[in-house]
Design a protein around this motif. Structure first.
Motif, PDB file in Angstrom:
ATOM      1  N   THR A  75       0.836  -1.186  -0.064  1.00  0.00           N
ATOM      2  CA  THR A  75       0.073  -0.020   0.008  1.00  0.00           C
ATOM      3  C   THR A  75       0.751   1.125  -0.097  1.00  0.00           C
ATOM      4  N   VAL A  78       1.944   1.693  -3.561  1.00  0.00           N
ATOM      5  CA  VAL A  78       0.701   2.169  -4.325  1.00  0.00           C
ATOM      6  C   VAL A  78       0.435   3.497  -4.070  1.00  0.00           C
ATOM      7  N   PRO A 112       1.840   0.703 -10.620  1.00  0.00           N
ATOM      8  CA  PRO A 112       0.490   0.012  -9.875  1.00  0.00           C
ATOM      9  C   PRO A 112      -0.661   0.400 -10.464  1.00  0.00           C
ATOM     10  N   TRP A 115      -4.999  -1.644  -6.098  1.00  0.00           N
ATOM     11  CA  TRP A 115      -4.859  -2.510  -4.930  1.00  0.00           C
ATOM     12  C   TRP A 115      -6.323  -2.659  -4.456  1.00  0.00           C
ATOM     13  N   LEU A 132      -3.143  -6.989  -5.975  1.00  0.00           N
ATOM     14  CA  LEU A 132      -2.756  -6.093  -6.712  1.00  0.00           C
ATOM     15  C   LEU A 132      -2.399  -6.128  -8.247  1.00  0.00           C
TER      16      LEU A 132
END
Length: 145
Positions: A75, A78, A112, A115, A132
């Motif tokens: 996270t 991202v 990315p 997520w 992901l």
């Protein structure tokens, strides 16, 4: 007598982004490349039509797993897109249950895309999982990733 290794009945995947270990994932989907072509009909050649490559497209890669302590690293990576885009190199390594390597892929210019965290519902007995999804611009020598 030679012994053969398990062909991969219990495979899991390690993801690293520019050396940052984002942990192990249970599934990996989307490692693919599609070569687009253009047809060329050569004058006087009626035997075939040439297929000429124009570009290579790569599908997004989706990795999923139950929540782990490495979820915070995912996270954070991202979220880092909000402060500026860098396109790092990633490495995905397929591992057997004993930790031995089956295969590896290096991915160029990773970004990315999404997520998705777990649905946290005390009435549901399912495992809390995360997914992901990452984009890339092609494959590279995985050892260099």
């Amino acid at each position: 007598m030679t012994t053969t290794k398990d062909p991969g009945s219990s495979i899991f995947f390690r993801l690293t982004i520019d050396g940052l270990d984002l942990g192990l994932f249970n599934s990996c989907d989307g490692l693919a490349a599609h070569v687009e072509t253009e047809e060329w009909q050569e004058g006087g050649n009626n035997g075939h039509v040439w297929k000429l490559p124009t570009r290579v497209r790569h599908t997004p890669v989706r990795l999923s797993r139950p929540l782990t302590p490495e979820t915070a690293r995912v996270t954070a990576w991202v979220s880092s897109v909000a402060t500026g885009i860098t396109r790092p190199t990633a490495q995905i390594v397929a591992l057997r249950a004993d930790g031995s390597q089956v295969a590896q892929w290096g991915l160029l210019d990773v970004l990315p895309l999404s997520w998705t965290g777990p649905t946290l519902d005390p009435a549901s007995p399912t495992v809390a999982t995360e997914v992901l999804e990452i984009a890339h611009h092609g494959f590279t020598d995985a050892r260099a990733a």
